[in-house]
Design an enzyme around this catalytic site. Structure first.
Site, PDB file in Angstrom:
ATOM      1  N   SER A 148       0.833  -1.211   0.000  1.00 36.75           N
ATOM      2  CA  SER A 148       0.000   0.000   0.000  1.00 36.75           C
ATOM      3  C   SER A 148       0.860   1.251   0.000  1.00 36.75           C
ATOM      4  O   SER A 148       1.955   1.270   0.585  1.00 36.75           O
ATOM      5  CB  SER A 148      -0.897  -0.005   1.241  1.00 36.75           C
ATOM      6  OG  SER A 148      -1.515   1.248   1.431  1.00 36.75           O
ATOM      7  N   TYR A 181      -4.263  -1.349   9.305  1.00 36.02           N
ATOM      8  CA  TYR A 181      -3.974  -1.761   7.925  1.00 36.02           C
ATOM      9  C   TYR A 181      -2.618  -1.254   7.462  1.00 36.02           C
ATOM     10  O   TYR A 181      -1.801  -2.014   6.930  1.00 36.02           O
ATOM     11  CB  TYR A 181      -5.074  -1.237   7.008  1.00 36.02           C
ATOM     12  CG  TYR A 181      -4.829  -1.495   5.539  1.00 36.02           C
ATOM     13  CD1 TYR A 181      -4.995  -2.763   4.997  1.00 36.02           C
ATOM     14  CD2 TYR A 181      -4.428  -0.463   4.683  1.00 36.02           C
ATOM     15  CE1 TYR A 181      -4.770  -3.003   3.646  1.00 36.02           C
ATOM     16  CE2 TYR A 181      -4.211  -0.691   3.333  1.00 36.02           C
ATOM     17  CZ  TYR A 181      -4.382  -1.970   2.820  1.00 36.02           C
ATOM     18  OH  TYR A 181      -4.156  -2.210   1.488  1.00 36.02           O
ATOM     19  N   LYS A 185       0.726  -3.434   6.373  1.00 38.15           N
ATOM     20  CA  LYS A 185       1.347  -3.347   5.054  1.00 38.15           C
ATOM     21  C   LYS A 185       2.805  -2.897   5.161  1.00 38.15           C
ATOM     22  O   LYS A 185       3.652  -3.318   4.353  1.00 38.15           O
ATOM     23  CB  LYS A 185       0.559  -2.395   4.157  1.00 38.15           C
ATOM     24  CG  LYS A 185      -0.788  -2.951   3.714  1.00 38.15           C
ATOM     25  CD  LYS A 185      -0.636  -4.214   2.861  1.00 38.15           C
ATOM     26  CE  LYS A 185      -1.952  -4.647   2.259  1.00 38.15           C
ATOM     27  NZ  LYS A 185      -1.837  -5.852   1.411  1.00 38.15           N
TER      28      LYS A 185
END
Length: 264
Positions: A148, A181, A185
């Site tokens: 990401s 998140y 990542k």
């Protein structure tokens, strides 16, 4: 020349499906193994791609893979081994973002962080380590991890991005961003570096792919992602195909985006 075997997890939707589409439109022939948790959804994705690209040189094969299940991963391994005997390119695309479920009261804080790291890191690690023996049977092998743009440490000072905004003084803080998140990542980037180290002498080229902020169903709300400036997920397909086809081999071992190398 035998077709390259490409295995993609989470391939029936989002970025995974865009990779399938991009490979179907390639001038090269591939055996694309379309992985997903739900067989009916995988078959629907295959049917849609075949309808859109009736003249594709590639063949699409479904496989059931739930990366949170060791049994599912092991069953998929045996099926791929029996049918293909190798994997030339493994694309670890399956992932998930659960931060909104904390805000909605559907997960506790501990459940949120455990689940986020379980899917994006632990499950991806088990998937990769299980399939490495088949990857080593391939040729011009490439191993891809979909990361990401929020995972860059250097970019975390950029106040123009919503996820980096400083919340106001006081407690509790507003629920800004996707901390579980983006942390997972960031950890995935180091996971990529470990596999780059481990497979370097085997000739496997390893990458983390940062496709940019796209209006996928990640987090469960593609329309909200679009309103926040998310781009068309379709742009990810040709970019990731270029990595699969060797155009970014000089950047092996790095986190890359369409413009170059993403700052650490």
């Amino acid at each position: 020349m035998a077709s390259k075997v490409v295995l993609i997890t989470g391939a029936n939707t989002g970025i995974g499906y865009q990779i399938v589409r991009a490979l179907c439109s390639s001038s090269h022939a591939y055996d694309v193994i379309v992985g997903g948790r739900t067989p009916t959804k995988v078959q629907d994705a295959i049917s849609a791609a075949q309808k859109e690209f009736p003249d594709t040189k590639s063949k699409l094969s479904p496989i059931q893979i739930d990366i949170e299940s060791d049994d599912s991963i092991n069953n998929a391994f045996e099926e791929v081994k029996s049918k293909f005997g190798k994997v030339d390119i493994l694309v670890n695309n399956a992932g998930a973002q659960f931060d909104a479920l904390l805000k909605q009261g559907k997960l506790s804080e501990r459940e949120l962080w455990n689940q986020t790291w379980n899917v994006n890191n632990a499950s991806t690690q088990v998937m990769t380590s299980t399939f490495v023996p088949l990857l080593l049977e391939g040729s011009e092998q490439r191993l891809l991890f979909i990361t990401s743009g929020t995972s860059t440490l250097a970019g975390s000072e950029n106040q123009s991005l919503f996820v980096n905004k400083y919340p106001p003084k006081g407690w509790p803080k507003p629920n800004y961003g996707v901390p579980a998140y983006r942390s997972a990542k960031t950890g995935l980037n180091m996971l990529m570096r470990e596999w780059h180290k481990n497979l370097r002498e085997d000739g496997v080229k390893v990458f983390a792919i940062s496709p940019g902020f796209l209006a996928t169903g990640l987090g469960g709300n593609p329309e909200m992602n679009k309103k926040m400036g998310g781009g068309d997920p379709e742009v990810a397909g040709p970019f990731i195909r270029s990595v699969i086809e060797g155009e970014r081999d000089n950047d092996a071992g790095k986190v890359i985006n369409k413009d170059g190398v993403q700052p650490w």
